[in-house]
Motif scaffolding. Structure first.
Motif, PDB file in Angstrom:
ATOM      1  N   TYR A  61       0.837  -1.199   0.000  1.00 49.82           N
ATOM      2  CA  TYR A  61       0.000   0.000   0.000  1.00 49.82           C
ATOM      3  C   TYR A  61       0.876   1.255   0.000  1.00 49.82           C
ATOM      4  N   TRP A  62       1.865   1.307   0.890  1.00 51.15           N
ATOM      5  CA  TRP A  62       2.712   2.488   0.974  1.00 51.15           C
ATOM      6  C   TRP A  62       3.576   2.651  -0.269  1.00 51.15           C
ATOM      7  N   LEU A  63       4.022   1.552  -0.867  1.00 52.30           N
ATOM      8  CA  LEU A  63       4.770   1.648  -2.122  1.00 52.30           C
ATOM      9  C   LEU A  63       3.886   2.211  -3.231  1.00 52.30           C
ATOM     10  N   ASP A  64       2.611   1.785  -3.263  1.00 55.07           N
ATOM     11  CA  ASP A  64       1.666   2.317  -4.251  1.00 55.07           C
ATOM     12  C   ASP A  64       1.395   3.802  -4.022  1.00 55.07           C
ATOM     13  N   GLN A  65       1.473   4.252  -2.774  1.00 53.51           N
ATOM     14  CA  GLN A  65       1.250   5.656  -2.447  1.00 53.51           C
ATOM     15  C   GLN A  65       2.483   6.510  -2.758  1.00 53.51           C
ATOM     16  N   GLY A  66       3.577   5.887  -3.160  1.00 50.01           N
ATOM     17  CA  GLY A  66       4.766   6.637  -3.554  1.00 50.01           C
ATOM     18  C   GLY A  66       5.881   6.651  -2.525  1.00 50.01           C
ATOM     19  N   ALA A  67       5.768   5.863  -1.481  1.00 48.32           N
ATOM     20  CA  ALA A  67       6.825   5.808  -0.466  1.00 48.32           C
ATOM     21  C   ALA A  67       8.064   5.144  -1.062  1.00 48.32           C
ATOM     22  N   GLN A  68       9.228   5.696  -0.760  1.00 51.29           N
ATOM     23  CA  GLN A  68      10.492   5.164  -1.269  1.00 51.29           C
ATOM     24  C   GLN A  68      11.174   4.331  -0.186  1.00 51.29           C
ATOM     25  N   PRO A  69      11.492   3.061  -0.464  1.00 50.19           N
ATOM     26  CA  PRO A  69      12.219   2.256   0.536  1.00 50.19           C
ATOM     27  C   PRO A  69      13.693   2.647   0.566  1.00 50.19           C
ATOM     28  N   THR A  70      14.307   2.549   1.738  1.00 45.15           N
ATOM     29  CA  THR A  70      15.745   2.779   1.839  1.00 45.15           C
ATOM     30  C   THR A  70      16.464   1.569   1.245  1.00 45.15           C
ATOM     31  N   ASP A  71      17.781   1.643   1.113  1.00 44.74           N
ATOM     32  CA  ASP A  71      18.554   0.548   0.514  1.00 44.74           C
ATOM     33  C   ASP A  71      18.339  -0.764   1.263  1.00 44.74           C
ATOM     34  N   ARG A  72      18.450  -0.733   2.579  1.00 40.96           N
ATOM     35  CA  ARG A  72      18.320  -1.950   3.380  1.00 40.96           C
ATOM     36  C   ARG A  72      16.922  -2.534   3.237  1.00 40.96           C
ATOM     37  N   ILE A  73      15.899  -1.685   3.290  1.00 41.35           N
ATOM     38  CA  ILE A  73      14.525  -2.163   3.159  1.00 41.35           C
ATOM     39  C   ILE A  73      14.282  -2.701   1.751  1.00 41.35           C
ATOM     40  N   SER A  74      14.830  -2.040   0.732  1.00 40.56           N
ATOM     41  CA  SER A  74      14.626  -2.547  -0.630  1.00 40.56           C
ATOM     42  C   SER A  74      15.266  -3.922  -0.799  1.00 40.56           C
ATOM     43  N   ARG A  75      16.399  -4.179  -0.143  1.00 39.73           N
ATOM     44  CA  ARG A  75      17.010  -5.516  -0.201  1.00 39.73           C
ATOM     45  C   ARG A  75      16.116  -6.553   0.479  1.00 39.73           C
ATOM     46  N   MET A  76      15.507  -6.163   1.593  1.00 40.54           N
ATOM     47  CA  MET A  76      14.589  -7.082   2.277  1.00 40.54           C
ATOM     48  C   MET A  76      13.368  -7.368   1.409  1.00 40.54           C
ATOM     49  N   LEU A  77      12.862  -6.337   0.738  1.00 45.23           N
ATOM     50  CA  LEU A  77      11.695  -6.520  -0.133  1.00 45.23           C
ATOM     51  C   LEU A  77      12.051  -7.350  -1.368  1.00 45.23           C
ATOM     52  N   GLU A  78      13.263  -7.197  -1.875  1.00 44.30           N
ATOM     53  CA  GLU A  78      13.712  -8.033  -2.992  1.00 44.30           C
ATOM     54  C   GLU A  78      13.777  -9.493  -2.571  1.00 44.30           C
ATOM     55  N   ALA A  79      14.280  -9.738  -1.361  1.00 43.65           N
ATOM     56  CA  ALA A  79      14.370 -11.110  -0.852  1.00 43.65           C
ATOM     57  C   ALA A  79      12.979 -11.705  -0.654  1.00 43.65           C
ATOM     58  N   ALA A  80      12.008 -10.866  -0.291  1.00 48.64           N
ATOM     59  CA  ALA A  80      10.644 -11.343  -0.094  1.00 48.64           C
ATOM     60  C   ALA A  80       9.889 -11.471  -1.414  1.00 48.64           C
ATOM     61  N   GLY A  81      10.441 -10.920  -2.497  1.00 48.86           N
ATOM     62  CA  GLY A  81       9.802 -11.034  -3.800  1.00 48.86           C
ATOM     63  C   GLY A  81       8.818  -9.929  -4.111  1.00 48.86           C
ATOM     64  N   VAL A  82       8.785  -8.866  -3.321  1.00 52.27           N
ATOM     65  CA  VAL A  82       7.855  -7.762  -3.553  1.00 52.27           C
ATOM     66  C   VAL A  82       8.396  -6.826  -4.631  1.00 52.27           C
ATOM     67  N   LEU A  83       9.678  -6.538  -4.596  1.00 51.96           N
ATOM     68  CA  LEU A  83      10.322  -5.686  -5.596  1.00 51.96           C
ATOM     69  C   LEU A  83      11.190  -6.530  -6.506  1.00 51.96           C
ATOM     70  N   GLU A  84      11.368  -6.064  -7.763  1.00 55.14           N
ATOM     71  CA  GLU A  84      12.296  -6.765  -8.639  1.00 55.14           C
ATOM     72  C   GLU A  84      13.708  -6.347  -8.268  1.00 55.14           C
ATOM     73  N   LYS A  85      14.643  -7.258  -8.482  1.00 59.36           N
ATOM     74  CA  LYS A  85      16.023  -7.046  -8.053  1.00 59.36           C
ATOM     75  C   LYS A  85      16.680  -5.973  -8.919  1.00 59.36           C
ATOM     76  N   LYS A  86      17.333  -5.019  -8.267  1.00 62.38           N
ATOM     77  CA  LYS A  86      18.043  -3.954  -8.975  1.00 62.38           C
ATOM     78  C   LYS A  86      19.462  -4.397  -9.271  1.00 62.38           C
ATOM     79  N   GLU A  87      20.011  -3.874 -10.347  1.00 57.32           N
ATOM     80  CA  GLU A  87      21.402  -4.128 -10.684  1.00 57.32           C
ATOM     81  C   GLU A  87      22.257  -3.124  -9.934  1.00 57.32           C
TER      82      GLU A  87
END
Length: 137
Positions: A61-87
């Motif tokens: 929900y917060w990602l859809d509202q435009g919230a930006q995850p920090t680097d550490r959180i984006s890695r956790m979300l990538e591991a959970a499969g919510v975000l696609e992995k960044k290069e």
């Protein structure tokens, strides 16, 4: 309002514990936040399910509202499969330091000198033997 999904530190000295929160980016790290989205306990082993807990519906929900995850959180979300992995690219990280490069060069010079020293007596020995045979005759 610029929103961030980030870690807010809790726990005592040398025993960190983090809350995953949605907060205004202008607020301090451990300050006011809008909503608690989960927890992160780095003290637990990496394969433990209790290490990272997140309410994925609220995170999405917060990602859809435009919230930006920090680097550490984006890695956790990538591991959970919510975000696609960044290069990610950090080419200088794998490169050895100046002292290590100097040691490698020094070692190569010593090896080359040792190889020359080993090859030089082997070449001189047959010449000396030939000279000794000529004088004996």
């Amino acid at each position: 309002m610029a929103m961030k999904i980030r870690l807010a530190r809790g726990g005592s000295k040398k025993r960190p514990f983090y809350r995953i929160v949605a907060a205004d980016s202008r607020m301090p790290r451990d300050g006011r936040f809008i909503e608690k989205l989960g927890t992160y306990n780095p003290q637990l082993p990496k394969d433990s399910e209790e290490r990272v807990k997140m309410d994925m519906e609220r995170v999405k929900y917060w990602l859809d509202q435009g919230a930006q995850p920090t680097d550490r959180i984006s890695r956790m979300l990538e591991a959970a499969g919510v975000l696609e992995k960044k290069e990610r690219s950090n080419p200088n990280k794998g490169e050895p330091g100046e002292k290590a490069k100097a040691r490698v060069e020094e070692k190569a010079e010593k090896a080359a000198a040792a190889a020359e020293a080993a090859a030089a007596p082997a070449e001189e020995a047959p010449a000396e033997e030939a000279a000794a045979e000529e004088t004996a005759e």
